[in-house]
Design a protein around this motif. Structure first.
Motif, short mmCIF file in Angstrom:
data_model
loop_
_atom_site.label_atom_id
_atom_site.label_comp_id
_atom_site.label_asym_id
_atom_site.label_seq_id
_atom_site.Cartn_x
_atom_site.Cartn_y
_atom_site.Cartn_z
N SER A 1 0.83 -1.20 0.00
CA SER A 1 0.00 0.00 0.00
C SER A 1 0.87 1.25 0.00
O SER A 1 0.60 2.21 -0.71
CB SER A 1 -0.91 0.00 1.23
N LYS A 2 1.94 1.22 0.79
CA LYS A 2 2.88 2.33 0.85
C LYS A 2 4.19 1.88 0.20
O LYS A 2 4.96 1.14 0.77
CB LYS A 2 3.12 2.74 2.31
N LEU A 3 4.41 2.30 -1.04
CA LEU A 3 5.55 1.86 -1.83
C LEU A 3 6.64 2.94 -1.80
O LEU A 3 6.46 4.03 -2.33
CB LEU A 3 5.11 1.59 -3.27
N ASN A 4 7.77 2.61 -1.17
CA ASN A 4 8.90 3.53 -1.09
C ASN A 4 9.93 3.16 -2.15
O ASN A 4 10.31 1.99 -2.27
CB ASN A 4 9.54 3.47 0.29
N LEU A 5 10.39 4.15 -2.92
CA LEU A 5 11.34 3.92 -4.00
C LEU A 5 12.40 5.01 -4.02
O LEU A 5 12.18 6.13 -3.55
CB LEU A 5 10.63 3.90 -5.35
N LYS A 6 13.58 4.66 -4.57
CA LYS A 6 14.62 5.63 -4.88
C LYS A 6 15.11 5.35 -6.29
O LYS A 6 15.09 4.18 -6.74
CB LYS A 6 15.78 5.54 -3.90
N ILE A 7 15.55 6.38 -6.99
CA ILE A 7 16.08 6.20 -8.34
C ILE A 7 17.27 5.26 -8.30
O ILE A 7 18.21 5.46 -7.52
CB ILE A 7 16.48 7.54 -8.96
N GLY A 8 17.22 4.20 -9.12
CA GLY A 8 18.33 3.26 -9.21
C GLY A 8 18.20 2.03 -8.35
O GLY A 8 19.00 1.10 -8.47
N CYS A 9 17.20 1.98 -7.46
CA CYS A 9 17.06 0.80 -6.60
C CYS A 9 16.48 -0.36 -7.40
O CYS A 9 15.70 -0.16 -8.32
CB CYS A 9 16.19 1.11 -5.39
N PRO A 10 16.87 -1.60 -7.08
CA PRO A 10 16.33 -2.75 -7.82
C PRO A 10 14.88 -3.02 -7.44
O PRO A 10 14.49 -2.85 -6.28
CB PRO A 10 17.24 -3.91 -7.37
N ILE A 11 14.08 -3.43 -8.40
CA ILE A 11 12.68 -3.78 -8.15
C ILE A 11 12.36 -5.10 -8.83
O ILE A 11 13.10 -5.57 -9.70
CB ILE A 11 11.72 -2.69 -8.68
N ILE A 12 11.26 -5.69 -8.41
CA ILE A 12 10.80 -6.93 -9.03
C ILE A 12 9.35 -6.72 -9.46
O ILE A 12 8.56 -6.11 -8.74
CB ILE A 12 10.92 -8.12 -8.05
N LEU A 13 9.02 -7.19 -10.66
CA LEU A 13 7.64 -7.10 -11.15
C LEU A 13 6.79 -8.19 -10.51
O LEU A 13 7.21 -9.35 -10.42
CB LEU A 13 7.61 -7.28 -12.67
N LEU A 14 5.59 -7.82 -10.07
CA LEU A 14 4.68 -8.78 -9.46
C LEU A 14 3.69 -9.38 -10.45
O LEU A 14 2.99 -10.32 -10.13
CB LEU A 14 3.90 -8.10 -8.32
N ARG A 15 3.64 -8.82 -11.66
CA ARG A 15 2.74 -9.33 -12.69
C ARG A 15 3.46 -9.29 -14.05
O ARG A 15 4.29 -8.42 -14.30
CB ARG A 15 1.46 -8.48 -12.80
N ASN A 16 3.15 -10.25 -14.90
CA ASN A 16 3.68 -10.26 -16.26
C ASN A 16 2.87 -9.30 -17.11
O ASN A 16 1.91 -9.68 -17.79
CB ASN A 16 3.63 -11.67 -16.85
#
Length: 262
Positions: free
Chosen positions: A131-146
Motif C-alpha cells: 500500500s505504501k511503496l517507497n522507492l529511490k532512483i536506481g534501486c532494484p525492483i521486481i515485477l509482481l505481474r507479467n
C-alpha cells in the motif's frame, strides 16, 4: 553446473547440496551448516554489510553491482523489513507512492460491515504490491505481474510501468480486495520461493526465522556460484550453525541415474 570454478571443494559442496535436497544429512529436520557461512556479528546490519558493502556510496550501486547479490528470507514480512533497511542506506531521495484500496462485497453476501480505507491500507497480502511503496532512483525492483510477457522485461531495459488495478479473493478476507498501485516491490531482498531460477554471486540468507516448507533451504543454498559467497544469519540464541531443513522423503522420486560432476 552453477559453480564458477571446478574444484574439489565445489565438488564436495555440490554433493552435500544434493544430500540437503534429499534430507539424507538431516537429523530430525535439523542440519549443520558450514562454519564459514556464519557472519561474525549475528545481526541484520552485519549481513547487509557482507552482501551489500558500501551500499550508501554514490557510484558504487550500478546495475551490475545490484544484479549480482541478494538477501533471502523465508517470510514476506522479513523481506519487507530488510528491503526498507537497505533502501534507507541507498543514496538518493526517497519517494512514496500510496495505493487506492477498496473492499468489494459480493452480491447477496450477509455483511453489513464497512471497511475504512485506513484499515485496507494496512493489508499487504502475498502477491500484491505494498500500500505504501517507497522507492529511490536506481534501486532494484521486481515485477509482481507479467504485464508485457512478449517484451521479456529484464535488467537494464527502459520501460514504462503504469499503476494497475489488482483484485484478490481469499478465504482469509470476507470481501474481494481491490488495490490500484504500481505492480512492483523493492528487491534488495526476496523470499526464498521467489528466488527460484536466480543465479547470483553473493547470497545472504536470513535464517533468524527458520525455513518452514519443503526444499526451501536447498533452493536458497543453491542460488550461488560458490559456497564461500553464502553468508547466513542465524537466530541470536543459536550456539552453533544448526538450522531447520524440512524434507518429505516420500515426495521425492528415486533417482535411478548416477550423478556426475565435471
Amino acid at each position: 553446473m552453477h559453480f564458477s570454478t571446478n574444484s574439489e571443494n565445489n565438488y564436495q559442496f555440490a554433493k552435500w547440496l544434493l544430500e540437503v535436497g534429499n534430507g539424507t544429512n538431516s537429523i530430525d529436520n535439523k542440519i549443520l551448516l558450514s562454519e564459514f557461512m556464519k557472519i561474525l556479528s549475528q545481526n541484520l546490519n552485519s549481513l547487509i554489510d557482507a552482501i551489500f558493502p558500501n551500499i550508501s556510496r554514490i557510484g558504487v550501486c550500478n546495475d551490475q553491482y545490484l544484479s549480482e547479490q541478494t538477501i533471502l528470507s523465508p517470510r514476506n514480512e522479513d523481506v519487507e523489513y530488510i528491503n526498507q533497511e537497505i533502501l534507507n542506506m541507498f543514496p538518493g531521495n526517497q519517494c512514496t507512492y500510496f495505493s487506492a484500496d477498496k473492499a468489494l462485497i459480493e452480491e447477496g453476501a450477509d455483511c453489513n460491515t464497512i471497511y475504512p480505507t485506513e484499515f485496507l491500507n494496512t493489508l499487504n497480502p502475498n502477491g500484491m504490491p505494498l500500500s505504501k511503496l517507497n522507492l529511490k532512483i536506481g534501486c532494484p525492483i521486481i515485477l509482481l505481474r507479467n504485464i508485457a510477457p512478449g517484451e521479456g522485461l529484464c535488467n537494464r531495459n527502459h520501460t514504462f510501468i503504469p499503476c494497475i488495478t489488482l483484485t484478490l479473493s481469499t478465504s482469509e478476507l470476507p470481501f474481494i480486495f481491490k488495490r490500484r498501485q504500481f505492480p512492483i516491490r523493492v528487491a534488495f531482498g526476496m523470499t526464498i520461493n521467489k528466488s527460484q531460477g536466480q543465479l547470483l554471486k553473493y547470497i545472504g540468507l536470513n535464517l533468524q526465522t527458520p525455513v518452514f516448507t519443503h526444499s526451501q533451504l536447498y533452493v536458497a543454498l543453491s542460488r550461488s556460484t560458490s559456497p564461500y559467497s553464502i553468508k547466513v544469519l542465524f537466530p541470536q540464541d543459536n550456539i552453533d550453525t544448526t538450522t531447520t531443513n524440512i524434507v518429505y522423503p516420500k515426495a521425492l522420486i528415486p533417482n535411478t541415474y548416477e550423478h556426475k560432476y565435471f
